[in-house]
Design a protein around this motif. Structure first.
Motif, PDB file in Angstrom:
ATOM      1  N   ALA A 361       0.538  -1.541  -0.254  1.00 16.45           N
ATOM      2  CA  ALA A 361      -0.373   0.152  -0.134  1.00 16.45           C
ATOM      3  C   ALA A 361       1.163   1.299   0.410  1.00 16.45           C
ATOM      4  O   ALA A 361       0.725   2.127  -0.885  1.00 16.45           O
ATOM      5  CB  ALA A 361      -1.134  -0.472   1.179  1.00 16.45           C
ATOM      6  N   LEU A 362       1.975   1.493   0.924  1.00 15.85           N
ATOM      7  CA  LEU A 362       3.344   2.143   0.598  1.00 15.85           C
ATOM      8  C   LEU A 362       3.560   2.691  -0.678  1.00 15.85           C
ATOM      9  O   LEU A 362       3.900   4.128  -1.155  1.00 15.85           O
ATOM     10  CB  LEU A 362       3.783   1.671   1.818  1.00 15.85           C
ATOM     11  CG  LEU A 362       4.735   2.997   1.924  1.00 15.85           C
ATOM     12  CD1 LEU A 362       4.501   4.175   2.389  1.00 15.85           C
ATOM     13  CD2 LEU A 362       6.245   2.810   2.888  1.00 15.85           C
ATOM     14  N   MET A 363       4.502   1.313  -1.554  1.00 12.84           N
ATOM     15  CA  MET A 363       4.433   1.535  -2.710  1.00 12.84           C
ATOM     16  C   MET A 363       3.187   1.972  -3.522  1.00 12.84           C
ATOM     17  O   MET A 363       3.327   3.454  -4.961  1.00 12.84           O
ATOM     18  CB  MET A 363       4.580   0.324  -3.201  1.00 12.84           C
ATOM     19  CG  MET A 363       5.897  -0.856  -2.579  1.00 12.84           C
ATOM     20  SD  MET A 363       5.861  -2.369  -2.749  1.00 12.84           S
ATOM     21  CE  MET A 363       7.080  -3.246  -2.624  1.00 12.84           C
ATOM     22  N   GLU A 364       1.994   2.013  -3.658  1.00 10.60           N
ATOM     23  CA  GLU A 364       1.621   2.155  -4.321  1.00 10.60           C
ATOM     24  C   GLU A 364       0.344   3.793  -4.279  1.00 10.60           C
ATOM     25  O   GLU A 364       0.536   4.711  -5.009  1.00 10.60           O
ATOM     26  CB  GLU A 364      -0.476   1.933  -4.170  1.00 10.60           C
ATOM     27  CG  GLU A 364      -0.157   0.237  -4.885  1.00 10.60           C
ATOM     28  CD  GLU A 364      -1.202  -1.036  -4.123  1.00 10.60           C
ATOM     29  OE1 GLU A 364      -1.316  -1.382  -5.447  1.00 10.60           O
ATOM     30  OE2 GLU A 364      -1.415  -0.503  -3.255  1.00 10.60           O
ATOM     31  N   LEU A 365       0.951   3.834  -2.169  1.00 12.68           N
ATOM     32  CA  LEU A 365       0.339   5.487  -2.197  1.00 12.68           C
ATOM     33  C   LEU A 365       1.332   6.493  -2.673  1.00 12.68           C
ATOM     34  O   LEU A 365       1.197   7.988  -3.538  1.00 12.68           O
ATOM     35  CB  LEU A 365       0.291   6.169  -0.649  1.00 12.68           C
ATOM     36  CG  LEU A 365      -0.687   7.121   0.075  1.00 12.68           C
ATOM     37  CD1 LEU A 365      -1.536   7.709  -0.985  1.00 12.68           C
ATOM     38  CD2 LEU A 365       0.008   6.936   1.130  1.00 12.68           C
TER      39      LEU A 365
END
Length: 501
Positions: A361-365
């Protein structure tokens, strides 16, 4: 303008024991070394029994990758560590040469729209940088990924014969224009799957100019030994000076690392190989580096598509490394500065996610641009490796301005003082102080082919550092006092460096 440095124990950089001496500086050069009790200089610095060493050389620095060489030209945090020279262009990524004027290769590290790119070639880049005032001396390698990305985009395939010939022409011109060597990042997206034959063909140009080859290994874990073997073979086949970048003893791979060090030692008669390392247990990595190698292939567009596929996403989650979420800290999150300083556990808990799902999720955000601290290095292994004859010390970090929205890693602030402190304290039993100084002065200068720096010698440039008990007192850059009594003087004496053929 003359400057007399007196009452110091001189460590010349060659590994000789400290000796009491005075040093006389005229303009930007070391003029004389000896005893000058009656000399009337314009300025006098009393070392009060501290050590005087050549200015420290950070052979693996990221201030170019983060563009802080432009946004923070003083490089204050490096000067306060005694560093007077930094070398960029590491791990396959450099700011030149650029075929199309795009800095896309560093978009996961920097806001590439924050500067105006007014260069293409290495000469134009260095000339552009020369028009700016810098706190430290700066030189660069040429990045494999930078050129390859411009040639074939995000295709990430082997180059054709014609493409290799074009690449070799670009590389040769860059070396003629002052680059200190060539670097690869073989575990990053652009470098994944690059064949031995492609690297060897390109290194024939580097060998011709007797320049340096620096490499981020293909695999630092289970494939460490084959990766080191490959590097040794290239160094032997091409008779080329080679530096393994941030050669870290990762937790869980103790035996592999020890065998790798042994391999390097056993092959010194056929391969001139060095490695750089820093004295800390934490890595600073882009979030995408947690992904399995197969998931990185095909470029960022392909990674995003994979994460949308639930079956592939689950497969990726299953292959992510096991870690404690509280031991992973968000250091840099462009457009999301509120995340800086939070642990991955905090980030995940706030979204009701398990930490590995949170990592994705951090990668995508952050569009894969987040950088995190990750405790994955054995400090005992680091201490042993730093003793190795082929080890040099480097920060592998940038110098960030105080208002830059980033959590500064220890190695950005105290790599060199920490190393010296470890050497000076007899309880650590690390290295004699003169050998420690050699690893951050003469040895990196020798590896780079950097002339008139790295040694305290008549006629050399007056890059000098006074220190004691691991604390930096005074720093001179090209004869100008940049740090005095441990305080930055807001004096910028750095220069752009070019390799002399």
């Amino acid at each position: 303008m003359t400057l007399l440095i007196k009452n110091v124990y001189l460590i010349d950089g060659m590994g000789r024991a400290p000796a009491k001496a005075d040093v006389l500086v005229k303009k930007d050069r070391i003029f004389a070394i000896g005893s000058f009790p009656y000399y009337q200089a314009n300025q006098v610095i009393d070392g009060m029994g501290a050590y005087l060493a050549p200015g420290f050389i950070d052979i693996n620095n990221d201030s170019d990758k983060y563009l802080t060489i432009f946004s923070n030209p003083s490089q204050k945090d490096l000067l306060l560590q005694g560093v007077t020279t930094i070398i960029g262009g590491q791990c396959g990524t450099s700011l030149a040469p650029l075929i199309y004027g795009s800095l896309g290769v560093i978009k996961n590290w920097s806001d590439i729209n924050s500067i105006n790119v007014n260069w293409g070639t290495v000469r134009e880049f260095l000339n552009s940088l020369s028009r700016r005032v810098l706190g430290v001396n700066f030189g660069t390698l040429v990045g494999h990924s930078t050129i390859k990305r411009d040639l074939i985009g995000e295709d990430f395939r082997d180059l054709t014969k014609n493409e290799i010939n074009v690449f070799k022409g670009i590389l040769e011109r860059a070396l003629k224009e002052g680059a200190f060597g060539f670097s690869t990042g073989l575990s990053y997206q652009e470098g994944l799957g690059t064949s031995y034959e492609e690297i060897k063909s390109l290194l024939s140009v580097v060998s011709k100019y007797k320049a340096l080859y620096a490499t981020h290994l293909r695999d630092e874990k289970k494939g460490l030994l084959p990766s080191v073997n490959e590097t040794i073979n290239l160094a032997n086949d091409l008779k080329i000076k080679t530096l393994i970048s941030h050669f870290r003893p990762l937790i869980g791979y103790k035996k592999d690392y020890e065998q790798a060090l042994k391999l390097i030692s056993e092959n010194l008669n056929v391969a001139e190989i060095y490695f750089d390392i820093y004295p800390f247990s934490t890595s600073t990595v882009a979030v995408s580096t947690f992904l399995p190698i197969w998931a990185l292939r095909g470029g960022e567009r392909n990674i995003k598509e994979n994460l949308k596929n639930l079956a592939i996403r689950e497969k990726i989650i299953g292959e992510l490394p096991r870690f404690k979420g509280e031991e992973v800290l968000i250091s840099y999150a462009p457009r999301h500065p509120y995340l800086v300083g939070k642990s991955l556990k905090e980030f995940s808990d706030n979204r009701n996610l398990e930490v590995r799902n949170g990592l994705l999720a951090l990668m995508e955000l952050t569009d894969f641009q987040a950088v995190v601290f990750y405790k994955n290095i054995s400090i005992l292994g680091v201490k042993e490796a730093m003793r190795h004859s082929q080890a040099v010390i480097a920060s592998n970090s940038a110098a960030f301005a105080d208002d830059f929205k980033v959590l500064k890693p220890d190695r950005a602030l105290k790599t060199f003082p920490k190393f010296l402190e470890m050497a000076e304290k007899s309880l650590q039993g690390l290295l004699p102080i003169e050998e420690a100084v050699k690893k951050i002065t003469y040895l990196p200068a020798k590896i780079l082919g950097l002339k008139n720096r790295g040694l305290i010698r008549d006629g050399n440039f007056a890059d000098l550092t006074i220190f004691k008990d691991g604390k930096i007192n005074t720093v001179l850059v090209n004869g100008k006092i940049a740090v005095r009594n441990g305080e930055f003087q807001n004096v910028l004496g750095g220069r752009v460096l070019k390799r002399e053929l």
